[in-house]
Design a protein around this motif. Structure first.
Motif, PDB file in Angstrom:
ATOM      1  N   LEU A  82      -1.545  -8.958   2.142  1.00 57.46           N
ATOM      2  CA  LEU A  82       0.068  -9.454   1.974  1.00 57.46           C
ATOM      3  C   LEU A  82       0.831 -11.058   2.019  1.00 57.46           C
ATOM      4  O   LEU A  82       0.666 -10.901   3.594  1.00 57.46           O
ATOM      5  CB  LEU A  82       1.086  -7.987   2.542  1.00 57.46           C
TER       6      LEU A  82
ATOM      7  N   LEU B  78      -3.810  -2.024  -2.396  1.00 55.29           N
ATOM      8  CA  LEU B  78      -2.263  -1.906  -1.851  1.00 55.29           C
ATOM      9  C   LEU B  78      -1.408  -1.627  -2.382  1.00 55.29           C
ATOM     10  O   LEU B  78      -0.955  -0.692  -2.204  1.00 55.29           O
ATOM     11  CB  LEU B  78      -2.289  -3.468  -1.579  1.00 55.29           C
TER      12      LEU B  78
ATOM     13  N   LEU C 180       1.159  -9.591  -3.945  1.00 59.31           N
ATOM     14  CA  LEU C 180       0.253  -8.674  -3.128  1.00 59.31           C
ATOM     15  C   LEU C 180      -0.965  -9.426  -3.788  1.00 59.31           C
ATOM     16  O   LEU C 180      -1.082  -9.233  -4.791  1.00 59.31           O
ATOM     17  CB  LEU C 180       0.092  -7.357  -3.908  1.00 59.31           C
TER      18      LEU C 180
ATOM     19  N   ARG D 279      -6.292  -6.150  -4.552  1.00 57.71           N
ATOM     20  CA  ARG D 279      -4.904  -5.311  -5.446  1.00 57.71           C
ATOM     21  C   ARG D 279      -4.775  -4.122  -4.892  1.00 57.71           C
ATOM     22  O   ARG D 279      -3.528  -3.464  -4.822  1.00 57.71           O
ATOM     23  CB  ARG D 279      -3.832  -6.272  -5.883  1.00 57.71           C
TER      24      ARG D 279
END
Length: 332
Positions: free
Chosen positions: A85, A144, A79, A141
């Motif tokens: 990604l 994510l 990540l 990140r």
């Protein structure tokens, strides 16, 4: 439109189920439902192969029949701080087909849509290069993580299909869901002479792992793999979609048993089923049984654009493969 012996919408539904190598559980569950047998009659071994044993009329021999559940795809490997990604290939990905692809990330909590982007011609002159990363629209990140994405989540191409000119189905993961579907259809209707072990295997695309696990348990009289045959090359210019199923005479890992191949050709001719014979690269699950002294044969249908997002088969070939395999098991 021709009426077929099977419902191709069931094949489409099976292809739509995501399941890269090592994460075949959704495919296994779908097949278990499609089989329509009591759960007590189904086995799942430690590595994840699904097994259904069907007794024969004579049971003098045992046939192991395999098709693999897994498909090519990716695992999330990192990540990044920019919200992208990084991914690791699972199986033989055609790298040049990746730019501009829609994908789906399967997490513990759900599905996240994403894309593998492409570099527009406007920026190539500036030296911007393609980067194989998945963009899910996250800025960093932390976003994510908020989406539930983690390392080891798996990624597949978003599935769609097209039925072309009534007879041709184009779709991702026909390799080897058409084989899985063949086993389902055959198991439903066949009254075999010998005992048949139907096995839907895992991790074929990363080294025939599921078949190797089966080889530690089973020692059949014949091992059969139902898997793809990449057609339309100079080597196989004579193999065409619509001209029947194919005997993979030999590939990079094994040679189909000559006597069994001759018998199948004779049976096909007797039953009026078109048959083709070709050679190709790659390997099949049945090849691992050769080292045990078990004769093998690999059967297929021609597949155009193998390992791409638009794999294509002729549904008439699939119907004839199901007919041929059923007839073979009734007399072998």
């Amino acid at each position: 439109m021709k009426r077929r012996l099977f419902d191709h919408s069931e094949l489409i539904e099976l292809c739509e189920v995501p399941g890269v190598s090592g994460r075949e559980e959704r495919v296994r569950e779908k097949i278990s439902v499609m089989l329509g047998v009591e759960k007590s009659k189904l086995q799942t071994d430690k590595i994840g192969n699904l097994i259904f044993e069907k007794e024969g009329l004579a049971n003098e021999k045992e046939v192991l029949l395999m098709a693999h559940m897994d498909e090519i795809g990716f695992y999330v490997s990192s990540l990044r701080s920019d919200g992208k990604l990084e991914v690791k290939n699972v199986g033989g990905i055609i790298e040049e087909t990746l730019p501009g692809s829609f994908v789906q990330v399967f997490t513990k909590t759900g599905v996240v849509d994403g894309v593998i982007g492409a570099v527009p011609p406007h920026l190539k002159a500036d030296g911007v290069a393609f980067e194989k990363v998945v963009d899910v629209g996250a800025k960093n990140r932390d976003e994510l993580v908020e989406l539930g994405i983690d390392v080891m989540d798996f990624v597949v191409f978003r599935k769609t299909f097209a039925l072309l000119n009534n007879d041709y189905l184009a779709m991702r993961s026909l390799d080897d869901r058409f084989g899985c579907f063949t086993l389902i259809e055959v198991s439903r209707g066949v009254n075999p002479r010998s005992k048949v072990v139907f096995a839907w295997t895992v991790q074929e695309e990363v080294g025939l792992r599921g078949a190797k696990a089966l080889a530690s348990i089973y020692n059949p009289d014949l091992a059969i793999a139902i898997d793809s045959f990449a057609c339309c090359s100079k080597q196989n210019a004579h193999i065409e979609l619509g001209k029947g199923p194919v005997i993979r005479a030999f590939d990079n890992s094994s040679i189909s048993n000559y006597e069994v191949a001759k018998f199948i050709v004779s049976l096909a001719n007797k039953e009026g089923i078109p048959i083709q014979i070709g050679t190709t690269g790659g390997a099949t699950d049945a090849s691992v049984f050769v080292e045990k002294g078990v004769p093998m044969i690999a059967l297929s249908v021609p597949v155009r654009y193998l390992h791409s997002q638009v794999e294509m088969i002729n549904l008439n070939d699939l119907e004839n493969l199901i007919k041929l395999l059923t007839k073979f098991l009734e007399v072998f």
